[in-house]
Scaffold this active site. Sequence first.
Site, PDB file in Angstrom:
ATOM      1  N   CYS A   2      11.839  -0.070 -35.955  1.00 29.22           N
ATOM      2  CA  CYS A   2      10.731  -0.342 -36.866  1.00 29.22           C
ATOM      3  C   CYS A   2       9.625  -1.067 -36.116  1.00 29.22           C
ATOM      4  CB  CYS A   2      11.200  -1.204 -38.046  1.00 29.22           C
ATOM      5  SG  CYS A   2      12.542  -0.460 -39.005  1.00 29.22           S
ATOM      6  N   GLY A  28       8.124   4.047 -36.445  1.00 30.68           N
ATOM      7  CA  GLY A  28       8.745   4.375 -37.717  1.00 30.68           C
ATOM      8  C   GLY A  28       7.838   5.206 -38.580  1.00 30.68           C
ATOM      9  N   ASN A 101      12.732  -5.899 -37.711  1.00 31.82           N
ATOM     10  CA  ASN A 101      13.085  -4.811 -36.806  1.00 31.82           C
ATOM     11  C   ASN A 101      14.402  -5.172 -36.141  1.00 31.82           C
ATOM     12  OD1 ASN A 101      13.082  -2.657 -34.970  1.00 31.82           O
ATOM     13  ND2 ASN A 101      11.829  -3.772 -33.491  1.00 31.82           N
ATOM     14  N   GLY A 102      15.407  -4.329 -36.306  1.00 29.46           N
ATOM     15  CA  GLY A 102      16.698  -4.597 -35.696  1.00 29.46           C
ATOM     16  C   GLY A 102      17.830  -4.212 -36.620  1.00 29.46           C
ATOM     17  N   TYR A 257      12.015   5.210 -24.275  1.00 28.85           N
ATOM     18  CA  TYR A 257      11.596   6.139 -25.339  1.00 28.85           C
ATOM     19  C   TYR A 257      10.636   5.550 -26.361  1.00 28.85           C
ATOM     20  CZ  TYR A 257      11.990   9.228 -29.417  1.00 28.85           C
ATOM     21  OH  TYR A 257      11.712  10.038 -30.477  1.00 28.85           O
ATOM     22  N   THR A 303       6.535  11.393 -24.365  1.00 32.35           N
ATOM     23  CA  THR A 303       7.047  10.190 -23.714  1.00 32.35           C
ATOM     24  C   THR A 303       7.341  10.386 -22.238  1.00 32.35           C
ATOM     25  OG1 THR A 303       8.160   9.836 -25.835  1.00 32.35           O
ATOM     26  CG2 THR A 303       8.636   8.274 -24.082  1.00 32.35           C
ATOM     27  N   ASP A 365      12.466  15.142 -19.375  1.00 35.10           N
ATOM     28  CA  ASP A 365      12.414  14.447 -20.662  1.00 35.10           C
ATOM     29  C   ASP A 365      12.808  12.998 -20.448  1.00 35.10           C
ATOM     30  OD1 ASP A 365      11.930  14.105 -23.324  1.00 35.10           O
ATOM     31  OD2 ASP A 365      13.417  15.533 -24.034  1.00 35.10           O
ATOM     32  N   ASP A 366      12.501  12.147 -21.447  1.00 40.94           N
ATOM     33  CA  ASP A 366      12.828  10.729 -21.309  1.00 40.94           C
ATOM     34  C   ASP A 366      14.320  10.491 -21.385  1.00 40.94           C
ATOM     35  OD1 ASP A 366      13.364  10.277 -24.343  1.00 40.94           O
ATOM     36  OD2 ASP A 366      11.363  11.136 -24.273  1.00 40.94           O
TER      37      ASP A 366
END
Length: 503
Positions: A2, A28, A101-102, A257, A303, A365-366
Amino acid sequence: MCGIIGIFARSPVNQALYEGLTVLQHRGQDAAGIVTCENDRLFMRKDNGLVRDVFRTRHMLRLKGNMGIGHVRYPTAGCFSSAEAQPFYVNSPFGITLAHNGNLINANELKRNLFLEDRRHINTDSDSEILLNVFAHELQSSGKLKITPSDVFEAVAGVHRRCRGAYAAVAMITGHGILAFRDPHGIRPVTIGRRKNNKGMEYIVASESVAIDVLGYELLRDVAPGEAVFIDMEGVMHTSQCAEHPVLTPCIFEHVYFARPDSLMDGISVYKARLRMGKYLAKKIKRVFPDHDIDVVLPIPDTSRTAALELSYVLGVKYSEGFIKNRYIGRTFIMPGQTQRKKSVRQKLNPIGLEFRGKNVLLVDDSIVRGTTSKQIIQMARDAGARKVYFASAAPPVRYPNVYGIDMPAADELVGYGRDVDQIAEAIGADRLFFQDLDDLVKAVSKKVDITKFDTSVFNGEYVTGDVSEAYLRQVEALRNDSARQKNVEEKDNEVMEIYNTA
């Protein structure tokens, strides 16, 4: 994952919060929310959807006040209800709103104790509401009608004693000020900015420094692990270390990412870290595939572009753009349900045939999580005429679920789970597959800072909080597998239909 933001200013903050959330939208896309405060009265707007869709002119006009907090959310553990949109609010004590966030590892235990001992009711399945109520109870325990910064810091210390897991949070205490705090391991990021106004200092806290830059603030620093930062109603910033044994072990997947390349987190340039990822990965390819026949390096947008560019330079192979991205399709990694993810890959990317036809291509790609996206992209490259399709990941194989706020799938849905590199290559259809070594990834991210350890649990299964049990992992797996997600979505659809039919 988030995004959070909080602003204390000398003029209305509604527009700044909105713009800050649009900059954090990559963190998000499921829901968004803003709460502002004017004359001890709160104004809230939150709903499912992108920032631009949740907030209309009529909503913005009602978000009055010179301080406020905001949140962008993507669902964790299969929760897709608008009831989970943040910020959350409790009216005791003082009226507190919080965005988080978490992920809390001991959420079930906390929820039970909040009901039995603290007499607080939790109305959603969100651990963010639990975190808010733990903080509110700790603050209420002071028993004061007028609290001081010391009282706020003591409440945060209580949160640290009770809560386990990852949490970067911003809260607004009505009539008192804005608070930001970070878990004792600093797993999730949060930064502080400030600027001088002719009426005094203004402050901002945000998940990433890019929001601070865009809004015209000066980046001050990161919130330290275990630290709390409180801006009172006079615009004075107070800080305190509230944890007994803080240690900085940030999530390395942020740099792989999630974070924007123009962000600085814990003193680390995400852009420079990704350049170094490309450099180290190129050196590995030279080492294990010295006689390579790669004609062109093609990034999978967006990314991986930074790493792919440096990789091509070190490898001495032409870099080109092989895919055009539809900007109006969300990030497939955070989409609920395998069916929707599969459909979205084809909608999101379209190959430029001339860059593939008759060539041996190296796609970069990442990372590779489920392998669903990678497999479809490799097939798209073959359909576009590629002779051979090699694939490189700027990160090591993802083999373990994340428990700190990234909603990765159940372990057996990870393409790297129980497979070696050759088996993963076969599963996604690559002619050859290259993964970053974990030691090189850590070097790439930590080269310019003195951080000695990161949370690398998705790669090696070592969880930095040291309290993740097998029972908890089984519980997470039950919530995160795709069948459970699909059932959750169907149940939400049924709820909507039932309400509609009885209206």
